[in-house]
Design a protein around this motif. Structure first.
Motif, PDB file in Angstrom:
ATOM      1  N   SER A   5      -5.539  49.832 -29.777  1.00  0.00           N
ATOM      2  CA  SER A   5      -5.022  48.796 -30.668  1.00  0.00           C
ATOM      3  C   SER A   5      -6.090  47.764 -30.984  1.00  0.00           C
ATOM      4  O   SER A   5      -6.862  47.360 -30.118  1.00  0.00           O
ATOM      5  N   TRP A   8      -5.075  41.478 -34.379  1.00  0.00           N
ATOM      6  CA  TRP A   8      -5.029  41.008 -35.764  1.00  0.00           C
ATOM      7  C   TRP A   8      -6.189  40.067 -36.059  1.00  0.00           C
ATOM      8  O   TRP A   8      -6.662  39.985 -37.190  1.00  0.00           O
ATOM      9  N   GLU A  22       1.926  35.441 -37.128  1.00  0.00           N
ATOM     10  CA  GLU A  22       2.239  36.439 -36.122  1.00  0.00           C
ATOM     11  C   GLU A  22       3.623  36.156 -35.564  1.00  0.00           C
ATOM     12  O   GLU A  22       3.995  35.010 -35.340  1.00  0.00           O
ATOM     13  N   PRO A  25       4.320  40.784 -31.469  1.00  0.00           N
ATOM     14  CA  PRO A  25       3.138  41.616 -31.695  1.00  0.00           C
ATOM     15  C   PRO A  25       2.872  41.921 -33.174  1.00  0.00           C
ATOM     16  O   PRO A  25       1.853  42.524 -33.504  1.00  0.00           O
ATOM     17  N   ASP A  26       3.771  41.515 -34.065  1.00  0.00           N
ATOM     18  CA  ASP A  26       3.687  41.880 -35.479  1.00  0.00           C
ATOM     19  C   ASP A  26       2.905  40.854 -36.295  1.00  0.00           C
ATOM     20  O   ASP A  26       2.836  39.676 -35.945  1.00  0.00           O
ATOM     21  N   SER A  66       0.545  50.864 -38.861  1.00  0.00           N
ATOM     22  CA  SER A  66       2.001  51.038 -38.904  1.00  0.00           C
ATOM     23  C   SER A  66       2.642  49.795 -39.502  1.00  0.00           C
ATOM     24  O   SER A  66       2.210  48.669 -39.214  1.00  0.00           O
ATOM     25  N   GLN A 126       9.848  52.691 -40.245  1.00  0.00           N
ATOM     26  CA  GLN A 126       8.459  52.390 -39.886  1.00  0.00           C
ATOM     27  C   GLN A 126       7.558  53.556 -40.279  1.00  0.00           C
ATOM     28  O   GLN A 126       7.785  54.696 -39.883  1.00  0.00           O
ATOM     29  N   THR A 128       3.595  55.119 -40.460  1.00  0.00           N
ATOM     30  CA  THR A 128       2.235  55.071 -39.916  1.00  0.00           C
ATOM     31  C   THR A 128       1.346  55.921 -40.805  1.00  0.00           C
ATOM     32  O   THR A 128       1.673  57.067 -41.115  1.00  0.00           O
ATOM     33  N   ARG A 182       3.107  46.463 -37.914  1.00  0.00           N
ATOM     34  CA  ARG A 182       3.472  46.648 -36.512  1.00  0.00           C
ATOM     35  C   ARG A 182       2.266  46.944 -35.627  1.00  0.00           C
ATOM     36  O   ARG A 182       2.255  46.581 -34.455  1.00  0.00           O
ATOM     37  N   ARG A 183       1.264  47.632 -36.175  1.00  0.00           N
ATOM     38  CA  ARG A 183       0.145  48.072 -35.338  1.00  0.00           C
ATOM     39  C   ARG A 183      -1.044  48.416 -36.203  1.00  0.00           C
ATOM     40  O   ARG A 183      -0.913  48.921 -37.312  1.00  0.00           O
ATOM     41  N   TRP A 184      -2.227  48.143 -35.633  1.00  0.00           N
ATOM     42  CA  TRP A 184      -3.511  48.535 -36.228  1.00  0.00           C
ATOM     43  C   TRP A 184      -4.336  49.094 -35.091  1.00  0.00           C
ATOM     44  O   TRP A 184      -4.490  48.433 -34.052  1.00  0.00           O
ATOM     45  N   ALA A 185      -4.833  50.309 -35.227  1.00  0.00           N
ATOM     46  CA  ALA A 185      -5.556  50.948 -34.137  1.00  0.00           C
ATOM     47  C   ALA A 185      -6.704  51.785 -34.687  1.00  0.00           C
ATOM     48  O   ALA A 185      -6.683  52.220 -35.840  1.00  0.00           O
TER      49      ALA A 185
END
Length: 194
Positions: A5, A8, A22, A25-26, A66, A126, A128, A182-185
């Protein structure tokens, strides 16, 4: 596909959004009315003010983003961007076109192209999006919830040039679009195309 992950705070905006906050976690991003990314083809205009939060991407390497597909206005869009410069970039994700949610990609090597496929069943869920860069190509895959990834596009992309990558959104036709990321990885590139 092992990923790590990204915070941000680990990226830089290409064009600042109207608002960013924020929530747990979003990341909530409010897009500017008229924001978009496109170069020339068919429409005759250049837009380079989509809101992309970018950080350096390894070569080879992969990025995943995501987000909630909770938008429904013409050309509302979200996903990920890989960018070398104003004329060399790729955006991939979901976008509303002709009153339907579509998964697709725009590849820009001087001029933009566009490919889409309908995914109306993804609305409100959601999504991705994953882009894997190896050699002279980027492989784009996408999925909804925990379903398997599906191939969206294998696209040419210059080998050996530095790239930044991360989440993006844009609202070409309206004000008030708020995207929930929701997520950046990031992680290693996919081992194989199939």
């Amino acid at each position: 596909m092992t990923t790590e992950s990204m915070p941000w705070s680990g990226g830089t905006w290409t064009a600042p959004p109207v608002a960013v906050s924020e929530e747990g976690p979003d990341l909530l991003v409010t897009a500017a009315e008229g924001s978009d990314a496109w170069r020339h083809t068919a429409y005759g205009f250049v837009h380079d003010d989509a809101h992309a939060l970018l950080a350096p991407l390894a070569d080879p390497g992969a990025v995943e983003v995501s987000f909630d597909a909770t938008f429904d206005q013409q050309f509302d869009q979200a996903g990920l961007v890989l960018r070398t410069d104003a004329e060399t970039w790729l955006k991939a994700g979901v976008e509303v076109s002709d009153r339907a949610l579509q998964v697709g990609a725009v590849v820009t090597l001087g001029r933009s192209d566009w490919s889409v496929a309908p995914v109306q069943e993804w609305a409100g869920r959601q999504v991705t999006v994953r882009a894997s860069r190896t050699g002279d190509a980027v492989t784009v895959r996408a999925r909804v919830d925990d379903e398997p990834f599906r191939l969206v596009r294998v696209a040419p992309f210059p080998a050996g040039v530095p790239v930044t990558a991360g989440p993006y959104c844009a609202a070409p036709t309206r004000a008030g679009l708020v995207m929930r990321f929701r997520r950046w990885a990031t992680g290693p590139a996919d081992a194989a195309l199939h």
